[in-house]
Design an enzyme around this catalytic site. Structure first.
Site, mmCIF file in Angstrom:
data_model
loop_
_atom_site.group_PDB
_atom_site.id
_atom_site.type_symbol
_atom_site.label_atom_id
_atom_site.label_comp_id
_atom_site.label_asym_id
_atom_site.label_seq_id
_atom_site.Cartn_x
_atom_site.Cartn_y
_atom_site.Cartn_z
ATOM 1 N N GLU A 1 -6.565 -0.265 -5.921
ATOM 2 C CA GLU A 1 -7.581 0.606 -5.333
ATOM 3 C C GLU A 1 -7.191 2.061 -5.583
ATOM 4 O OE1 GLU A 1 -5.651 -1.236 -3.002
ATOM 5 O OE2 GLU A 1 -6.878 -3.062 -3.017
ATOM 6 N N HIS B 1 0.838 -1.206 0.000
ATOM 7 C CA HIS B 1 0.000 0.000 0.000
ATOM 8 C C HIS B 1 0.871 1.253 0.000
ATOM 9 C CE1 HIS B 1 -4.398 -0.857 1.130
ATOM 10 N NE2 HIS B 1 -3.887 -1.991 0.682
#
Length: 317
Positions: free
Chosen positions: A107, A38
């Site tokens: 995402e 991430h």
């Protein structure tokens, strides 16, 4: 026979802690680990987001048996697939072939940061499929050129390669992604025990390939304590639908989960000390067809999870 592993949550722990947890996972008898990749955590309360490739280098040095995969890397916007191919190849060498690359369509939370926008779902899948093609091309060795719809690679050669190409596991929660995983991947990753995803994956070419399923959980001395920790740290476990793909900032996830309660988390994920609740989730994944199951222990008490796994859960399996 099902293999069991451990989730290294980059959103919750710093790089030194993640390396230590990987070593503990190996010492406790878990067979593999999956590390998240991430740029941002889901919420500010999670509080971390180290650069995954640096952490993998540390884990490679501190472990000798544990297999390690990313869960998952998005090789499409934030990081060009040629760079991911380079990083994954080096990781394969450092781990003596114990590394596999988990990939997904990503995402908005992480990918918007380079200012290239956030494509529609069908385009994201097309980009992912071409990215996999680019990475496999570079892992063949030699000088390679690729001119595609989404990516160009000009006269590139990855010199440092593992003995065997890095396996690619593809994350899929929906039918079209599962088809892509079966067609282009060496394995499947999902975070729900969805038998339909497994069926689609196998029909598209995934028969006999590994299938990884994640159980998010919060072991604690009581169910109430576990649910409270999960609600504070990982309220996004209560989200469903497409929000997790579309929201761009941690503050938006905080807004989307502001009404989530500990009771909601206790219903959504196993919390507390009762091994039977965890065994129920494990059996659900196994019955759906998953061959590899890994545990994401939410919160700071990772030592408690490792004791629980060693002394209470593992003996019942």
């Amino acid at each position: 026979m099902t293999e069991f592993g451990y989730a290294l949550s980059s959103e919750e722990h710093g790089p030194k802690q993640l390396v230590g947890f990987a070593r503990q996972a190996e010492e406790t008898g878990l067979e593999f680990a999956m590390i998240s990749d991430h740029f941002h955590p889901w919420t500010d309360a999670q509080g971390q987001s180290p650069f995954v490739w640096s952490v993998i280098g540390g884990i490679a040095r501190e472990t000798s048996r544990l297999r390690l995969g990313t869960a998952v890397t998005c090789p499409t916007i934030r990081t060009h697939p040629a760079i991911v191919a380079h990083a994954a190849a080096t990781s394969g060498v450092l781990t003596d072939g114990r590394f596999f690359l988990g990939v997904g369509a990503g995402e908005n939370l992480n990918e918007h940061v380079v200012g290239e926008g956030w494509p529609a779902p069908d385009e994201r899948l097309a980009m992912l499929e071409e990215a996999i093609e680019v990475m496999r091309l570079l892992w063949q060795g030699g000088q390679q050129t690729h001119r595609g719809e989404h990516y160009d690679v000009e006269q590139a050669r990855v010199y440092t390669l593992p003995e065997e190409p890095v396996p690619i596991a593809v994350a899929a929660a929906k039918p079209r992604a599962a088809e892509l995983a079966g067609r282009s991947g060496d394995a499947l990753i999902n975070t729900a025990p969805d038998a339909e995803v497994i069926s689609t994956f196998e029909s598209a070419g995934g028969q006999g390939k590994p299938k990884y399923g994640q159980i998010t959980m919060c072991w604690a001395a009581s169910e109430q304590e576990g649910a409270k920790t999960a609600c504070e740290v990982w309220p996004n476990a209560a989200l469903s639908g497409d929000l997790t793909y579309e929201l761009p900032l941690p503050e938006h996830f905080e807004q989307a989960t502001q009404d989530v309660t500990p009771e909601d988390l206790a219903e959504a994920i196993p919390c507390g000390p009762d091994p039977d609740r965890y065994l129920e989730d494990i059996r659900t994944y196994e019955q759906a067809g998953y061959t590899h199951i890994y545990f994401h222990q939410v919160g700071r008490d990772q030592d408690g999870f490792f004791r629980f796994w060693r002394d209470e859960l593992s003996p019942k399996l």
